[in-house]
Scaffold this motif. Structure first.
Motif, PDB file in Angstrom:
ATOM      1  N   TYR A  69     -20.638 -13.321 -21.190  1.00 52.02           N
ATOM      2  CA  TYR A  69     -20.994 -12.051 -20.553  1.00 52.02           C
ATOM      3  C   TYR A  69     -20.161 -10.885 -21.073  1.00 52.02           C
ATOM      4  N   GLY A  70     -19.204 -11.146 -21.942  1.00 52.90           N
ATOM      5  CA  GLY A  70     -18.437 -10.076 -22.562  1.00 52.90           C
ATOM      6  C   GLY A  70     -17.379  -9.473 -21.661  1.00 52.90           C
ATOM      7  N   ARG A  71     -16.976  -8.261 -22.008  1.00 52.46           N
ATOM      8  CA  ARG A  71     -15.912  -7.560 -21.280  1.00 52.46           C
ATOM      9  C   ARG A  71     -16.502  -6.534 -20.328  1.00 52.46           C
ATOM     10  N   HIS A  72     -15.924  -6.462 -19.129  1.00 45.12           N
ATOM     11  CA  HIS A  72     -16.404  -5.521 -18.113  1.00 45.12           C
ATOM     12  C   HIS A  72     -15.221  -4.852 -17.430  1.00 45.12           C
ATOM     13  N   GLU A  73     -15.330  -3.565 -17.227  1.00 40.05           N
ATOM     14  CA  GLU A  73     -14.320  -2.788 -16.504  1.00 40.05           C
ATOM     15  C   GLU A  73     -15.007  -2.083 -15.340  1.00 40.05           C
ATOM     16  N   PRO A  74     -15.201  -2.796 -14.214  1.00 47.45           N
ATOM     17  CA  PRO A  74     -15.885  -2.174 -13.079  1.00 47.45           C
ATOM     18  C   PRO A  74     -15.065  -1.027 -12.507  1.00 47.45           C
ATOM     19  N   THR A  75     -15.751  -0.123 -11.814  1.00 46.79           N
ATOM     20  CA  THR A  75     -15.096   1.068 -11.293  1.00 46.79           C
ATOM     21  C   THR A  75     -14.574   0.909  -9.869  1.00 46.79           C
ATOM     22  N   PHE A  76     -14.778  -0.244  -9.237  1.00 46.37           N
ATOM     23  CA  PHE A  76     -14.274  -0.414  -7.876  1.00 46.37           C
ATOM     24  C   PHE A  76     -12.761  -0.645  -7.874  1.00 46.37           C
ATOM     25  N   ASP A  77     -12.117  -0.459  -6.720  1.00 42.01           N
ATOM     26  CA  ASP A  77     -10.667  -0.533  -6.618  1.00 42.01           C
ATOM     27  C   ASP A  77     -10.109  -1.947  -6.501  1.00 42.01           C
ATOM     28  N   ALA A  78     -10.892  -2.891  -6.052  1.00 43.66           N
ATOM     29  CA  ALA A  78     -10.402  -4.262  -5.844  1.00 43.66           C
ATOM     30  C   ALA A  78     -10.041  -4.918  -7.171  1.00 43.66           C
ATOM     31  N   LYS A  79      -9.109  -5.865  -7.122  1.00 46.97           N
ATOM     32  CA  LYS A  79      -8.729  -6.650  -8.287  1.00 46.97           C
ATOM     33  C   LYS A  79      -9.490  -7.973  -8.260  1.00 46.97           C
ATOM     34  N   VAL A  80     -10.153  -8.285  -9.340  1.00 46.15           N
ATOM     35  CA  VAL A  80     -10.932  -9.520  -9.427  1.00 46.15           C
ATOM     36  C   VAL A  80      -9.984 -10.699  -9.605  1.00 46.15           C
TER      37      VAL A  80
END
Length: 145
Positions: A69-80
């Motif tokens: 699925y590659g690299r993703h930088e979501p904009t939400f504040d939570a840490k995955v």
């Protein structure tokens, strides 16, 4: 290493054209990192993901399924901290799936190996850390055409 240990002839993979996708096949998982081999292996037309059915299991047998699925930088504040991936309707007898994604710089790999295959490959899976072949592939940007 897992592919060879379990005797799989091929690695099947996805190429994402969000929201569309296509499938490909190469002899070795490392071939998915080679742009020319990756594109040459595509064997389905680009389109929406098809619902899982018996035809998928037949078509993708004798190989492992590599879903990057590659690299993703979501904009939400939570840490995955973890993830769950599920292809709705996937049969339990489906070929082993390796799903990889990098979110917020943290790489995750999940597998659907059977318990027997998991035990047979545990030494390999234990070594999957920052610089191994699978995570190196996971950290690559998903190529687009």
């Amino acid at each position: 290493a897992v592919q060879k240990r379990l005797g799989f002839e091929n690695t099947f993979y996805t190429v994402n054209f969000s929201p569309d996708v296509t499938l490909g096949v190469v002899p070795e998982i490392a071939d998915t990192m080679d742009h020319e081999k990756r594109w040459a292996g595509i064997f389905t037309p680009k389109g929406p993901p098809l619902p899982m059915n018996v035809g998928h299991a037949e078509m993708l047998s004798y190989g492992m399924f590599w879903n990057n699925y590659g690299r993703h930088e979501p904009t939400f504040d939570a840490k995955v901290k973890g993830l769950v991936w599920n292809w709705t309707g996937i049969p339990k007898c489906f070929t082993p799936i390796f799903f990889c994604i990098t979110v917020q710089g943290k790489s995750f790999i999940t597998t659907s190996l059977s318990e027997r295959d998991q035990r047979a490959c545990q030494d390999i899976l234990d070594k999957i850390e920052g610089d191994t072949e699978l995570l190196a592939e996971c950290k690559q940007p998903v190529p687009s055409k």
